[in-house]
Design a protein around this motif. Structure first.
Motif, PDB file in Angstrom:
ATOM      1  N   THR A 281      78.966   6.929  45.838  1.00 20.20           N
ATOM      2  CA  THR A 281      80.339   6.455  46.006  1.00 20.20           C
ATOM      3  C   THR A 281      81.195   6.790  44.798  1.00 20.20           C
ATOM      4  O   THR A 281      80.699   6.932  43.695  1.00 20.20           O
ATOM      5  CB  THR A 281      80.361   4.933  46.264  1.00 20.20           C
ATOM      6  N   THR A 282      82.477   6.918  45.013  1.00 14.92           N
ATOM      7  CA  THR A 282      83.410   7.121  43.903  1.00 14.92           C
ATOM      8  C   THR A 282      84.266   5.882  43.711  1.00 14.92           C
ATOM      9  O   THR A 282      85.256   5.911  43.016  1.00 14.92           O
ATOM     10  CB  THR A 282      84.322   8.336  44.158  1.00 14.92           C
ATOM     11  N   GLN A 283      83.881   4.805  44.358  1.00 14.20           N
ATOM     12  CA  GLN A 283      84.617   3.554  44.233  1.00 14.20           C
ATOM     13  C   GLN A 283      84.394   2.964  42.847  1.00 14.20           C
ATOM     14  O   GLN A 283      83.367   3.226  42.215  1.00 14.20           O
ATOM     15  CB  GLN A 283      84.147   2.549  45.291  1.00 14.20           C
ATOM     16  N   PRO A 284      85.334   2.141  42.361  1.00 20.23           N
ATOM     17  CA  PRO A 284      85.156   1.505  41.059  1.00 20.23           C
ATOM     18  C   PRO A 284      83.890   0.650  41.025  1.00 20.23           C
ATOM     19  O   PRO A 284      83.494   0.084  42.039  1.00 20.23           O
ATOM     20  CB  PRO A 284      86.401   0.617  40.915  1.00 20.23           C
ATOM     21  N   VAL A 285      83.288   0.594  39.863  1.00 25.01           N
ATOM     22  CA  VAL A 285      82.122  -0.256  39.668  1.00 25.01           C
ATOM     23  C   VAL A 285      82.628  -1.657  39.404  1.00 25.01           C
ATOM     24  O   VAL A 285      83.307  -1.911  38.420  1.00 25.01           O
ATOM     25  CB  VAL A 285      81.272   0.227  38.471  1.00 25.01           C
TER      26      VAL A 285
ATOM     27  N   GLU B  43      79.352   0.029  29.872  1.00 24.94           N
ATOM     28  CA  GLU B  43      78.109   0.756  29.610  1.00 24.94           C
ATOM     29  C   GLU B  43      77.361   1.063  30.904  1.00 24.94           C
ATOM     30  O   GLU B  43      76.841   2.157  31.091  1.00 24.94           O
ATOM     31  CB  GLU B  43      77.231  -0.038  28.645  1.00 24.94           C
ATOM     32  N   ARG B  44      77.345   0.091  31.816  1.00 22.35           N
ATOM     33  CA  ARG B  44      76.679   0.282  33.105  1.00 22.35           C
ATOM     34  C   ARG B  44      77.367   1.362  33.936  1.00 22.35           C
ATOM     35  O   ARG B  44      76.716   2.202  34.542  1.00 22.35           O
ATOM     36  CB  ARG B  44      76.673  -1.049  33.873  1.00 22.35           C
ATOM     37  N   ALA B  45      78.703   1.355  33.949  1.00 22.47           N
ATOM     38  CA  ALA B  45      79.449   2.347  34.725  1.00 22.47           C
ATOM     39  C   ALA B  45      79.173   3.760  34.223  1.00 22.47           C
ATOM     40  O   ALA B  45      78.955   4.679  35.014  1.00 22.47           O
ATOM     41  CB  ALA B  45      80.946   2.053  34.662  1.00 22.47           C
ATOM     42  N   VAL B  46      79.141   3.938  32.918  1.00 21.50           N
ATOM     43  CA  VAL B  46      78.881   5.260  32.344  1.00 21.50           C
ATOM     44  C   VAL B  46      77.435   5.674  32.630  1.00 21.50           C
ATOM     45  O   VAL B  46      77.173   6.815  33.023  1.00 21.50           O
ATOM     46  CB  VAL B  46      79.174   5.274  30.831  1.00 21.50           C
ATOM     47  N   THR B  47      76.497   4.754  32.482  1.00 23.70           N
ATOM     48  CA  THR B  47      75.090   5.054  32.747  1.00 23.70           C
ATOM     49  C   THR B  47      74.881   5.429  34.210  1.00 23.70           C
ATOM     50  O   THR B  47      74.186   6.394  34.514  1.00 23.70           O
ATOM     51  CB  THR B  47      74.206   3.837  32.381  1.00 23.70           C
ATOM     52  N   GLU B  48      75.494   4.673  35.130  1.00 29.38           N
ATOM     53  CA  GLU B  48      75.365   4.971  36.552  1.00 29.38           C
ATOM     54  C   GLU B  48      75.975   6.321  36.889  1.00 29.38           C
ATOM     55  O   GLU B  48      75.449   7.057  37.713  1.00 29.38           O
ATOM     56  CB  GLU B  48      76.001   3.870  37.390  1.00 29.38           C
ATOM     57  N   CYS B  49      77.070   6.645  36.242  1.00 34.23           N
ATOM     58  CA  CYS B  49      77.714   7.933  36.483  1.00 34.23           C
ATOM     59  C   CYS B  49      76.806   9.065  36.021  1.00 34.23           C
ATOM     60  O   CYS B  49      76.654  10.069  36.703  1.00 34.23           O
ATOM     61  CB  CYS B  49      79.054   7.990  35.769  1.00 34.23           C
ATOM     62  N   ARG B  50      76.202   8.896  34.873  1.00 31.65           N
ATOM     63  CA  ARG B  50      75.252   9.899  34.366  1.00 31.65           C
ATOM     64  C   ARG B  50      74.079  10.044  35.324  1.00 31.65           C
ATOM     65  O   ARG B  50      73.643  11.141  35.632  1.00 31.65           O
ATOM     66  CB  ARG B  50      74.715   9.492  32.998  1.00 31.65           C
ATOM     67  N   GLY B  51      73.561   8.905  35.805  1.00 26.96           N
ATOM     68  CA  GLY B  51      72.417   8.918  36.705  1.00 26.96           C
ATOM     69  C   GLY B  51      72.725   9.581  38.033  1.00 26.96           C
ATOM     70  O   GLY B  51      71.859  10.179  38.652  1.00 26.96           O
ATOM     71  N   ALA B  52      73.976   9.496  38.473  1.00 27.49           N
ATOM     72  CA  ALA B  52      74.367  10.115  39.742  1.00 27.49           C
ATOM     73  C   ALA B  52      74.630  11.603  39.565  1.00 27.49           C
ATOM     74  O   ALA B  52      74.960  12.291  40.518  1.00 27.49           O
ATOM     75  CB  ALA B  52      75.608   9.419  40.293  1.00 27.49           C
TER      76      ALA B  52
ATOM     77  N   VAL C 202      86.319  -1.274  36.387  1.00 28.69           N
ATOM     78  CA  VAL C 202      85.951  -0.161  35.518  1.00 28.69           C
ATOM     79  C   VAL C 202      85.364   0.931  36.396  1.00 28.69           C
ATOM     80  O   VAL C 202      84.581   0.649  37.295  1.00 28.69           O
ATOM     81  CB  VAL C 202      84.963  -0.590  34.407  1.00 28.69           C
ATOM     82  N   ASP C 203      85.806   2.159  36.186  1.00 29.24           N
ATOM     83  CA  ASP C 203      85.202   3.286  36.874  1.00 29.24           C
ATOM     84  C   ASP C 203      85.364   4.536  36.032  1.00 29.24           C
ATOM     85  O   ASP C 203      86.219   4.611  35.163  1.00 29.24           O
ATOM     86  CB  ASP C 203      85.757   3.474  38.288  1.00 29.24           C
ATOM     87  N   VAL C 204      84.486   5.488  36.278  1.00 29.06           N
ATOM     88  CA  VAL C 204      84.529   6.753  35.564  1.00 29.06           C
ATOM     89  C   VAL C 204      85.322   7.724  36.428  1.00 29.06           C
ATOM     90  O   VAL C 204      85.008   7.941  37.593  1.00 29.06           O
ATOM     91  CB  VAL C 204      83.108   7.278  35.291  1.00 29.06           C
ATOM     92  N   VAL C 205      86.398   8.250  35.843  1.00 21.33           N
ATOM     93  CA  VAL C 205      87.278   9.174  36.559  1.00 21.33           C
ATOM     94  C   VAL C 205      87.402  10.448  35.740  1.00 21.33           C
ATOM     95  O   VAL C 205      87.884  10.423  34.617  1.00 21.33           O
ATOM     96  CB  VAL C 205      88.671   8.567  36.821  1.00 21.33           C
ATOM     97  N   GLY C 206      86.928  11.552  36.306  1.00 17.35           N
ATOM     98  CA  GLY C 206      87.003  12.807  35.569  1.00 17.35           C
ATOM     99  C   GLY C 206      86.331  12.665  34.226  1.00 17.35           C
ATOM    100  O   GLY C 206      85.216  12.158  34.120  1.00 17.35           O
ATOM    101  N   PRO C 207      87.032  13.047  33.172  1.00 16.21           N
ATOM    102  CA  PRO C 207      86.423  12.998  31.840  1.00 16.21           C
ATOM    103  C   PRO C 207      86.707  11.697  31.086  1.00 16.21           C
ATOM    104  O   PRO C 207      86.793  11.685  29.869  1.00 16.21           O
ATOM    105  CB  PRO C 207      87.091  14.179  31.138  1.00 16.21           C
ATOM    106  N   GLY C 208      86.872  10.584  31.801  1.00 20.88           N
ATOM    107  CA  GLY C 208      87.191   9.345  31.111  1.00 20.88           C
ATOM    108  C   GLY C 208      86.750   8.108  31.870  1.00 20.88           C
ATOM    109  O   GLY C 208      86.280   8.171  33.000  1.00 20.88           O
ATOM    110  N   VAL C 209      86.917   6.968  31.219  1.00 18.84           N
ATOM    111  CA  VAL C 209      86.648   5.664  31.816  1.00 18.84           C
ATOM    112  C   VAL C 209      87.990   4.981  32.047  1.00 18.84           C
ATOM    113  O   VAL C 209      88.801   4.860  31.122  1.00 18.84           O
ATOM    114  CB  VAL C 209      85.786   4.785  30.882  1.00 18.84           C
ATOM    115  N   ARG C 210      88.234   4.566  33.297  1.00 14.58           N
ATOM    116  CA  ARG C 210      89.463   3.824  33.610  1.00 14.58           C
ATOM    117  C   ARG C 210      89.113   2.341  33.657  1.00 14.58           C
ATOM    118  O   ARG C 210      88.181   1.932  34.334  1.00 14.58           O
ATOM    119  CB  ARG C 210      90.035   4.266  34.951  1.00 14.58           C
ATOM    120  N   LEU C 211      89.874   1.566  32.905  1.00 12.44           N
ATOM    121  CA  LEU C 211      89.704   0.112  32.848  1.00 12.44           C
ATOM    122  C   LEU C 211      90.993  -0.546  33.313  1.00 12.44           C
ATOM    123  O   LEU C 211      92.077  -0.140  32.899  1.00 12.44           O
ATOM    124  CB  LEU C 211      89.440  -0.340  31.412  1.00 12.44           C
TER     125      LEU C 211
END
Length: 148
Positions: A6-10, A35-44, A81-90
């Motif tokens: 999913t690309t939905q916000p965490v 930290e969880r959002a970035v880790t999950e994004c890396r894992g995906a 919080v979600d990872v969008v492109g090259p950044g984290v949106r809060l």
């Protein structure tokens, strides 16, 4: 498996009411969510790597925004919080319509003030900063912190 794609916000959810959004009670909760959002994004596999210093910046910004909402905004009403492109949106929402301000580090008599440094930190580390009034009252601050 489907949730990982999913690309939905965490947004964490607690307890049995899964339709309700999670709101961090403490800045530590917001830091952990970033930290969880970035880790999950890396894992995906959506992002191969990101600078550790940049992740620290995103964690610091999350901490500052949630602290300000708690201390000055009447509490946190929403958090995303979600990872969008090259950044984290809060996005952090609170009950106050008052805009954040940077205050001088000293008062009129030249004495050092406590606090007042969070908003300048947010503005320096974030690539985008938006403050919007909410129709139901309060405001929402949305920032994007680069991850590289």
């Amino acid at each position: 498996m489907r949730d990982r794609d999913t690309t939905q916000p965490v947004v964490e959810q607690r307890g049995r009411d899964t339709g309700r959004r999670y709101r961090p009670c403490r800045p530590a909760d917001a830091r952990a969510a970033v930290e969880r959002a970035v880790t999950e994004c890396r894992g995906a596999g959506r992002r191969a790597s990101c600078d550790a210093g940049a992740v620290s910046d995103a964690v610091l910004v999350a901490s500052e925004l949630t602290t300000n909402a708690i201390l000055h905004g009447g509490g946190i009403t929403d958090f995303q919080v979600d990872v969008v492109g090259p950044g984290v949106r809060l996005s952090v929402c609170d009950r106050s319509h008052d805009l954040p301000v940077a205050v001088p580090s000293t008062d009129d008599r030249g004495r050092r003030r406590l606090g007042g440094r969070g908003w300048p930190i947010v503005c320096r580390l974030a690539r985008e900063v938006r403050v919007a009034d909410l129709p139901s009252g309060g405001k929402c601050i949305t920032v994007v912190v680069p991850l590289s």
